[in-house]
Design a protein around this motif. Structure first.
Motif, PDB file in Angstrom:
ATOM      1  N   PHE A 172       4.822  15.257   9.214  1.00  0.00           N
ATOM      2  CA  PHE A 172       6.135  15.850   9.450  1.00  0.00           C
ATOM      3  C   PHE A 172       5.968  17.364   9.524  1.00  0.00           C
ATOM      4  O   PHE A 172       5.295  17.976   8.695  1.00  0.00           O
ATOM      5  CB  PHE A 172       7.092  15.479   8.312  1.00  0.00           C
ATOM      6  CG  PHE A 172       8.532  15.680   8.675  1.00  0.00           C
ATOM      7  CD1 PHE A 172       9.270  14.629   9.220  1.00  0.00           C
ATOM      8  CD2 PHE A 172       9.146  16.907   8.510  1.00  0.00           C
ATOM      9  CE1 PHE A 172      10.599  14.819   9.587  1.00  0.00           C
ATOM     10  CE2 PHE A 172      10.477  17.096   8.877  1.00  0.00           C
ATOM     11  CZ  PHE A 172      11.208  16.039   9.410  1.00  0.00           C
TER      12      PHE A 172
ATOM     13  N   ALA B 216       9.050   6.757  12.688  1.00  0.00           N
ATOM     14  CA  ALA B 216       8.733   7.157  11.310  1.00  0.00           C
ATOM     15  C   ALA B 216       9.974   7.538  10.520  1.00  0.00           C
ATOM     16  O   ALA B 216       9.979   7.461   9.286  1.00  0.00           O
ATOM     17  CB  ALA B 216       7.771   8.338  11.330  1.00  0.00           C
TER      18      ALA B 216
ATOM     19  N   GLY C 151      10.697   2.971   6.638  1.00  0.00           N
ATOM     20  CA  GLY C 151      10.035   3.075   5.338  1.00  0.00           C
ATOM     21  C   GLY C 151       8.760   2.254   5.298  1.00  0.00           C
ATOM     22  O   GLY C 151       7.704   2.722   4.848  1.00  0.00           O
TER      23      GLY C 151
ATOM     24  N   VAL D  48       5.943   3.812   7.398  1.00  0.00           N
ATOM     25  CA  VAL D  48       5.284   4.920   6.697  1.00  0.00           C
ATOM     26  C   VAL D  48       4.445   4.383   5.527  1.00  0.00           C
ATOM     27  O   VAL D  48       3.321   4.847   5.272  1.00  0.00           O
ATOM     28  CB  VAL D  48       6.340   5.954   6.237  1.00  0.00           C
ATOM     29  CG1 VAL D  48       5.724   7.005   5.331  1.00  0.00           C
ATOM     30  CG2 VAL D  48       6.985   6.607   7.460  1.00  0.00           C
ATOM     31  N   LEU D  49       4.980   3.382   4.861  1.00  0.00           N
ATOM     32  CA  LEU D  49       4.240   2.755   3.754  1.00  0.00           C
ATOM     33  C   LEU D  49       2.914   2.182   4.265  1.00  0.00           C
ATOM     34  O   LEU D  49       1.850   2.396   3.659  1.00  0.00           O
ATOM     35  CB  LEU D  49       5.095   1.643   3.130  1.00  0.00           C
ATOM     36  CG  LEU D  49       4.440   0.811   2.022  1.00  0.00           C
ATOM     37  CD1 LEU D  49       4.206   1.661   0.774  1.00  0.00           C
ATOM     38  CD2 LEU D  49       5.319  -0.402   1.662  1.00  0.00           C
ATOM     39  N   ASN D  50       2.963   1.451   5.363  1.00  0.00           N
ATOM     40  CA  ASN D  50       1.758   0.813   5.900  1.00  0.00           C
ATOM     41  C   ASN D  50       0.696   1.844   6.280  1.00  0.00           C
ATOM     42  O   ASN D  50      -0.493   1.658   6.009  1.00  0.00           O
ATOM     43  CB  ASN D  50       2.111  -0.056   7.116  1.00  0.00           C
ATOM     44  CG  ASN D  50       2.662  -1.408   6.703  1.00  0.00           C
ATOM     45  OD1 ASN D  50       2.752  -1.714   5.514  1.00  0.00           O
ATOM     46  ND2 ASN D  50       3.032  -2.220   7.675  1.00  0.00           N
TER      47      ASN D  50
ATOM     48  N   ASN E 250       0.334   4.846   5.092  1.00  0.00           N
ATOM     49  CA  ASN E 250      -0.216   5.468   3.883  1.00  0.00           C
ATOM     50  C   ASN E 250      -1.121   4.513   3.109  1.00  0.00           C
ATOM     51  O   ASN E 250      -2.086   4.940   2.470  1.00  0.00           O
ATOM     52  CB  ASN E 250       0.918   5.990   2.994  1.00  0.00           C
ATOM     53  CG  ASN E 250       1.387   7.348   3.447  1.00  0.00           C
ATOM     54  OD1 ASN E 250       0.704   8.349   3.246  1.00  0.00           O
ATOM     55  ND2 ASN E 250       2.545   7.375   4.104  1.00  0.00           N
TER      56      ASN E 250
ATOM     57  N   THR F 145      -0.308  12.843   1.951  1.00  0.00           N
ATOM     58  CA  THR F 145       0.188  11.614   2.570  1.00  0.00           C
ATOM     59  C   THR F 145       0.513  11.883   4.041  1.00  0.00           C
ATOM     60  O   THR F 145       0.571  13.029   4.474  1.00  0.00           O
ATOM     61  CB  THR F 145       1.452  11.106   1.851  1.00  0.00           C
ATOM     62  OG1 THR F 145       2.438  12.137   1.887  1.00  0.00           O
ATOM     63  CG2 THR F 145       1.138  10.737   0.409  1.00  0.00           C
TER      64      THR F 145
ATOM     65  N   MET G  59       2.825  10.321   7.679  1.00  0.00           N
ATOM     66  CA  MET G  59       4.054   9.603   8.041  1.00  0.00           C
ATOM     67  C   MET G  59       3.671   8.210   8.520  1.00  0.00           C
ATOM     68  O   MET G  59       3.063   7.474   7.788  1.00  0.00           O
ATOM     69  CB  MET G  59       4.865  10.402   9.064  1.00  0.00           C
ATOM     70  CG  MET G  59       5.376  11.742   8.541  1.00  0.00           C
ATOM     71  SD  MET G  59       6.464  11.583   7.095  1.00  0.00           S
ATOM     72  CE  MET G  59       7.954  10.978   7.869  1.00  0.00           C
TER      73      MET G  59
END
Lengths: 519, 447
Positions: free
Chosen positions: A246, A273, A378, A381-383, A385, A402, A404
């Motif tokens: 970002f 994202a 969400g 972005v979780l995947n 990370n 981290t 995005m």
């Protein structure tokens, strides 16, 4: 599963299977499929038509002479041909397709069903308005969702894909500048931008001025400020950017660009994202295209069709292209020529946009709703990370912290192994995965850009991660030859791209008759 | 939610592996003022049943072409698409793959596009074709910009018989892309002399055949005049089925051919997605926009296909690229190529003959209606009627009689009242004799 098989270091496929010679050239479920031109027979066809009534031709004497050369095939031959071709393709439906910046998410089949309703698919674009009120309503509703999700007051729907949307947005900016009596020439584009950004700016008559990235993978704010001046028309910035980050200074960038009277164009390729969580309007954006074929799941179809609507700020809205929809006393109406106070910059496409994609995208939006669009971004972005976290000890993340929706690695982990990013990607194919985006963005050496999307389960990601960890270990263990020979298990192995470019063969031609060939 | 695989337990485990406490924590780079605390004010998620109801309700408000006798053309044509086409293009390996960047696992897409390029070259009579553009109008403007690069000149001459939407797209790109456009007046009689407009600045002459009014012309003399002036002849074809019967542009001396390919394989779709076709001479290929597929061999010596000559394209050349195009119309190109494979030589030419014969029949029936006269002396499957009153009102009345009776001149040229009494009428193999008689009867009643 016999895990030892792939580790034998053999250069041929699958051990004993490689030694089997087949007469047909097929290998079990892998078929050698000739071109349609090599299968045709005169007088055969796959369509039965009624005979043409006998009439006196009125072609003005401009009648084709001689045969065209199209092959004749029956329907079963055609079905088999394309079925076999399809089996040579990797697809989202087959497995993990983590192509960074492309958002290869699941394509719901309800979308396909809705787009094929005769009430939409069988509508001619120039039917009288009274007969297409439902179609115009659907477009208006899609517009409402796009405007609400971005916080922007207007949207131009006709662009045919992302790059076409970029063109639309940048021309809108030129038109707005022209209305102010200004002809600013320069557009700022970060080095990390997708190639379409500078290509679009050039196509709209702007000069491209490149801005560098800082050590954090974001726009170098000082370098950006140093470029500002009265000749700057706009900045084209991707957010989240192509490094999967970002742009944390984005609000400052917007303030600075507005302070000099220029506009902020955002490349919305990575909107997946942030959809449902961040409204681009709140970041100070003036125009942004949205790839319906990325964020809103319309199928990529082997390279299209896409759809690239552009949301616009109040300052740019009056210059949006034709046609557009208005809602009046008689219902919805398509405006196809200049009227009222609007100052449309012109037309971009034969008709009014990729209706088939609008239906699919709205179907996706209604299925998800505001709540699950937010959940989807969400999870996306979780995947990313999760992949980053599980690979960062064996591969080299391009930036700290981290990410995005996509995780970016450089080729540092391959240093001195004799294995390149390309080799690594090709070895992934044998593991049953589509490679990530390679060598993009250009600001990172040997880039590997992984975008898993929200569609992948944890189980699928764990298998993917295990494969990548294994490959990274093999590269470090000195198995360079294994990588150079990859892929081995595909319908074709590495193809000679240099030969294709040096001696271009861009079409089939009938083989020369034997007598001529001998001369 | 049926498309999202994670359970809450999955999410917790993944967050733990990342080392953050919540998904929201992963958005910490977003300026706090721009972070939304909860869902945006739009409806919540729905199952298939509810979504199908909502979308279906909108579809039901339309009166589609199949519910009426439909005679609309002007750049989009209602043809019969064989059932096999839509089944094949919905195979997930075609539908859900992307641009064939990894050729080892994309030979299916690459081979059908190579076949597609060959088919386009054959039917247009040109040497090479690319792997598709967005639609006919964008293909047309890309052809103009290509001609500008080839000739290093910057003035395009557009025939008045070019579809006005194509003209508008070319004008838009010209206005902002720095080239000049000179457009001829739309002459429904099709008698314009374009050769006299060519000058030393002219990069290309763009002519549509059959024209938007339906006229079919021999373009050989225009091609010679264009070549003599060092300019290129661009031929636009909006009804690709015509090439089954009409002399192909290549045989008349075209340098670039830009077409709309919707007629084969693709539904009307209320205007899109369609598929633009672009073909040219081999010597101009390095100035061509868009993706190209080339033949090569793999390390085992087996024939295969790859994306090639990509040094023309934006991902390599950036601001110096031949075009900014990236995504094209792959799946529509697949539908096109499957339909044409099913037709084959006999089917394609037979389809064209059938279309032309139906149009001849229809022209005779409508030309006999009092207050209507056929303008054309030549046409393929579309012709122009001159009515005794404005065509838009006539078309509205025809709807009430179950007929979509063509495209009124006022719809295509809203700023030219002199064309308001023209009606563009198209017919295809989908129109029965019953449809045609209904149309003639209804028109007689309305006029």
């Amino acid at each position: 599963m016999d895990k030892s098989r792939g580790r034998t270091g053999r250069t041929t496929a699958g051990g004993a299977a490689a030694e089997i010679r087949t007469e047909s050239g097929h290998r079990g479920l892998q078929f050698e499929e000739p071109l349609i031109f090599e299968q045709g027979a005169e007088g055969r066809g796959g369509v039965d038509l009624p005979p043409a009534p006998k009439v006196a031709e009125r072609l003005g004497g401009v009648r084709r002479k001689g045969p065209i050369g199209l092959p004749g095939l029956s329907e079963p031959q055609v079905i088999r041909h394309y079925t076999r071709l399809s089996q040579k393709n990797y697809a989202i439906d087959s497995g993990v397709y983590p192509l960074g910046s492309c958002t290869m998410k699941h394509n719901p089949r309800l979308n396909e069903k809705m787009a094929r309703l005769p009430g939409f698919a069988d509508l001619h674009p120039l039917q009288p308005m009274q007969t297409v009120q439902g179609a115009l309503e659907l477009i208006d509703r899609l517009a409402h969702w796009l405007k609400t999700l971005t916080g922007m007051p207007a949207v131009a729907l006709s662009p045919g894909a992302g790059a076409h949307g970029e063109f639309c947005g940048m021309v809108t900016i030129r038109a707005a500048l022209a209305a102010r009596g200004e002809t600013r020439r320069r557009v700022l584009v970060p080095e990390s931008a997708h190639g379409t950004n500078p290509a679009t700016a050039a196509a709209c008559g702007f000069e491209v001025d490149s801005i560098p990235a800082d050590a954090r993978g974001r726009v170098d704010l000082a370098a950006f400020k140093a470029k500002l001046g009265p000749d700057i028309a706009a900045i084209m910035l991707t957010n989240p950017n192509t490094c999967g980050l970002f742009e944390s200074d984005i609000v400052k960038i917007a303030e600075e660009i507005h302070r000099i009277g220029a506009y902020f164009y955002c490349d919305g390729a990575n909107f997946n994202a942030i959809v449902g969580r961040v409204r681009p309007a709140d970041l100070g954006i003036d125009a942004m295209h949205i790839n319906l074929h990325k964020t809103f799941s319309t199928p990529h179809g082997g390279g299209g069709p896409g759809s690239g609507p552009v949301v616009l700020s109040a300052a740019l809205a009056p210059y949006a292209p034709l046609p557009y929809i208005v809602h009046g006393a008689d219902g919805f109406r398509l405006v196809e020529t200049k009227e009222g106070k609007a100052q449309p910059f012109g037309r971009l496409k034969t008709f009014h946009g990729q209706m088939g994609m609008f239906i699919r995208a709205l179907t996706y939006m209604l299925s998800h709703g505001a709540d699950c669009l937010r959940a989807a971004s969400g999870d996306a972005v979780l995947n990313a990370n999760y992949v980053l976290a599980r690979l960062k000890d064996v591969m080299t993340p391009a930036f700290d912290g981290t990410c995005m929706h996509e995780a970016l690695f450089d080729d540092g982990f391959l240093k001195d192994t004799g294995v390149s990013t390309l080799d690594f990607a090709k070895a992934m194919i044998d593991e049953g995965f589509h490679p990530m985006t390679m060598y993009f963005p250009l600001v990172v050496h040997g880039a590997l850009l992984i975008e898993p999307t929200e569609s992948e389960s944890k189980d699928a990601l764990d298998v993917f991660i295990a494969s990548l960890r294994s490959l990274a270990a093999r590269a470090k263990a000195g198995e360079a030859e294994f990588f150079h020979a990859a892929p081995r298990l595909t319908p074709r192995r590495r193809l000679d791209e240099t030969r294709a470019a040096r001696q271009p063969v861009l079409r089939w031609r009938p083989p020369a008759p034997a007598s001529q060939a001998a001369e | 939610m049926r498309y999202l695989p994670h359970t809450e337990a999955d999410r917790r485990a993944m967050l733990a592996a990342i080392g953050v406490s919540s998904i929201d924590a992963l958005f910490r780079d977003v300026p706090p003022g721009a972070r939304l605390a909860g869902p945006i004010d739009l409806s919540l998620h729905m199952g298939e049943i509810e979504v199908e109801r909502a979308i279906g309700a909108m579809a039901d408000k339309n009166r589609h072409a199949g519910q009426m006798a439909s005679f609309l053309g002007a750049g989009a044509y209602r043809h019969h698409v064989p059932s096999a086409v839509d089944h094949l293009i919905q195979r997930g390996e075609f539908l859900t793959s992307y641009t064939p960047y990894q050729p080892e696992v994309a030979q299916g897409t690459l081979q059908y596009l190579f076949e597609f390029q060959t088919q386009i070259a054959l039917i247009t009579g040109m040497e090479v074709a690319n792997a598709s553009m967005y639609d006919g109008a964008t293909s047309c403007v890309e052809a103009v910009m290509m001609a500008n690069r080839v000739t290093r000149r910057k003035k395009a001459i557009l025939a008045g018989g070019l579809h006005p939407h194509y003209r508008e797209v070319v004008e838009t790109y010209g206005r902002y892309g720095g080239f000049t456009v000179a457009a001829g007046n739309p002459d429904p009689n099709g008698k314009e002399d374009l050769a006299k407009l060519i000058d030393g600045e002219t990069s290309c002459v763009v002519v549509q055949n059959p024209s938007v009014f339906g006229h079919v012309r021999d373009l050989s003399a225009l091609a010679a005049a264009t070549a003599k002036a060092g300019a290129l002849l661009i031929v636009v074809v909006t009804e690709i089925v015509s090439l089954g019967l009409v002399t192909p542009p290549g045989a008349m001396g075209a340098d670039i051919v830009a077409c709309e390919g919707q007629s084969l394989g693709n539904a009307l779709n209320y205007g899109g997605p369609y598929v633009g076709l672009l073909a040219t001479r081999e010597k101009f290929v390095r100035q061509m926009p868009g993706r190209l597929i080339g033949e090569t061999v793999d390390v085992d010596g087996k024939r295969g296909w790859v994306l090639t000559l990509s040094t023309r394209e934006q991902h390599i050349r950036r601001e110096k690229a031949t075009s900014n195009i990236c995504t094209n119309s792959g799946l529509c190109a697949l539908a096109f190529t499957i339909h044409l494979s099913l037709l084959g030589e006999a089917g394609f030419t037979g389809l064209a003959q059938l279309n032309h014969a139906r149009a001849v029949q229809l022209a005779d029936k409508l030309g006999a209606v009092k207050g209507a006269s056929v303008v054309n002396d030549s046409f393929f499957n579309e012709f122009t009627l001159r009515l005794k009153r404005p065509a838009a009102a006539v078309v509205d009345c025809l709807v009430h009689k179950g007929v979509l009776g063509g495209v009124p001149g006022g719809r295509l040229w809203p700023d030219r009242p002199e064309l308001a009494d023209l009606l563009l009428v198209a017919t295809t193999e989908t129109n029965s004799e019953v449809d045609m008689d209904l149309f003639a009867r209804a028109l007689a009643e309305v006029l």
